[in-house]
Write a protein that holds these residues in place. Structure first.
Motif, PDB file in Angstrom:
ATOM      1  N   ALA A  58       0.831  -1.203   0.000  1.00  0.00           N
ATOM      2  CA  ALA A  58       0.000   0.000   0.000  1.00  0.00           C
ATOM      3  C   ALA A  58       0.863   1.250   0.000  1.00  0.00           C
ATOM      4  CB  ALA A  58      -0.902   0.011   1.237  1.00  0.00           C
ATOM      5  N   ASP A  59       0.538   2.174  -0.882  1.00  0.00           N
ATOM      6  CA  ASP A  59       1.110   3.520  -0.853  1.00  0.00           C
ATOM      7  C   ASP A  59      -0.024   4.459  -0.495  1.00  0.00           C
ATOM      8  OD1 ASP A  59       3.747   2.888  -1.566  1.00  0.00           O
ATOM      9  OD2 ASP A  59       3.287   2.961  -3.700  1.00  0.00           O
ATOM     10  N   CYS A  60       0.170   5.260   0.556  1.00  0.00           N
ATOM     11  CA  CYS A  60      -0.909   6.084   1.086  1.00  0.00           C
ATOM     12  C   CYS A  60      -0.586   7.572   0.938  1.00  0.00           C
ATOM     13  CB  CYS A  60      -1.166   5.726   2.540  1.00  0.00           C
ATOM     14  SG  CYS A  60      -1.651   3.980   2.746  1.00  0.00           S
ATOM     15  N   VAL A  69       0.208  14.301  -1.609  1.00  0.00           N
ATOM     16  CA  VAL A  69       1.455  14.022  -0.895  1.00  0.00           C
ATOM     17  C   VAL A  69       1.497  12.542  -0.517  1.00  0.00           C
ATOM     18  CG1 VAL A  69       2.852  14.580   1.154  1.00  0.00           C
ATOM     19  CG2 VAL A  69       1.532  16.386   0.010  1.00  0.00           C
ATOM     20  N   LEU A  70       2.592  11.869  -0.932  1.00  0.00           N
ATOM     21  CA  LEU A  70       2.827  10.486  -0.499  1.00  0.00           C
ATOM     22  C   LEU A  70       3.260  10.544   0.956  1.00  0.00           C
ATOM     23  CD1 LEU A  70       3.129   7.436  -1.034  1.00  0.00           C
ATOM     24  CD2 LEU A  70       5.467   7.918  -1.821  1.00  0.00           C
ATOM     25  N   VAL A  71       2.467   9.945   1.829  1.00  0.00           N
ATOM     26  CA  VAL A  71       2.673  10.049   3.269  1.00  0.00           C
ATOM     27  C   VAL A  71       3.401   8.838   3.824  1.00  0.00           C
ATOM     28  CG1 VAL A  71       1.501  10.283   5.490  1.00  0.00           C
ATOM     29  CG2 VAL A  71       0.622  11.481   3.491  1.00  0.00           C
ATOM     30  N   ARG A  72       2.940   7.624   3.417  1.00  0.00           N
ATOM     31  CA  ARG A  72       3.537   6.408   3.974  1.00  0.00           C
ATOM     32  C   ARG A  72       3.294   5.229   3.049  1.00  0.00           C
ATOM     33  NH1 ARG A  72       0.159   4.292   9.019  1.00  0.00           N
ATOM     34  NH2 ARG A  72      -1.830   3.920   8.031  1.00  0.00           N
ATOM     35  N   SER A  73       4.028   4.155   3.315  1.00  0.00           N
ATOM     36  CA  SER A  73       3.913   2.946   2.502  1.00  0.00           C
ATOM     37  C   SER A  73       3.978   1.731   3.414  1.00  0.00           C
ATOM     38  CB  SER A  73       5.064   2.913   1.490  1.00  0.00           C
ATOM     39  OG  SER A  73       4.982   1.785   0.662  1.00  0.00           O
ATOM     40  N   HIS A  74       3.124   0.744   3.130  1.00  0.00           N
ATOM     41  CA  HIS A  74       3.167  -0.512   3.886  1.00  0.00           C
ATOM     42  C   HIS A  74       3.701  -1.604   2.987  1.00  0.00           C
ATOM     43  CE1 HIS A  74       1.617  -4.302   5.679  1.00  0.00           C
ATOM     44  NE2 HIS A  74       2.172  -3.723   6.722  1.00  0.00           N
TER      45      HIS A  74
END
Length: 151
Positions: A58-60, A69-74
């Motif tokens: 996941a790219d959040c 804005v790309l905030v975080r990635s799982h």
């Protein structure tokens, strides 16, 4: 009564000014595949299954002052094409053998990017809240533009 109406109008204007739309569009046909209302501060994730390992990645993103804005990635594993890049966010455990890369905080240039959804089990999807749309089902292997607009 005049003060109440003025407050109501100010509230409405603030809501409109902070609202944006996330749109997924088939590049070759201009067909709109999905539209999400994305108020200021709201977020969404682009999810897919890793083509070799099969687990979900996941790219959040967030709408920050009208910017995507790309905030975080799982990432559940350190499989091919995945991993933390030092200096780009902080890697933390997800408590289940995988990890989050938090605090990426990277604006997406032009508030849009092109994705070519994988077919079959890869299943690229956009999820916002309880709503999920499969881009792979709607436009497998096609060029899809994902854009934040309207702020």
């Amino acid at each position: 009564m005049g003060g109440g109406l003025c407050a109501l109008l100010l509230s409405f204007c603030a809501t409109v000014a902070q609202s944006g739309s996330l749109t997924a569009t088939h590049v070759d046909t201009d067909r709109i595949l999905a539209v999400f209302d994305v108020p200021e501060g709201a977020g969404w994730c682009v999810l897919w299954h890793h083509s070799v390992q099969g687990f979900e990645v996941a790219d959040c993103y967030e709408n920050r002052d009208g910017r995507m804005v790309l905030v975080r990635s799982h990432q559940p594993d350190f499989a091919a094409g995945l991993g933390h890049i030092p200096g780009r966010g902080a890697q933390t455990s997800d408590g289940h053998g995988g990890y989050w890369i938090e605090g990426i905080d990277e604006p997406v240039r032009g508030n849009a990017y092109i994705l070519r959804p994988g077919a079959g089990f890869v299943d690229h999807r956009i999820r916002m809240g309880g709503t999920e749309v499969s881009l792979s089902a709607l436009a497998p292997r096609a060029r899809v533009r994902i854009a934040l607009t309207g702020n």
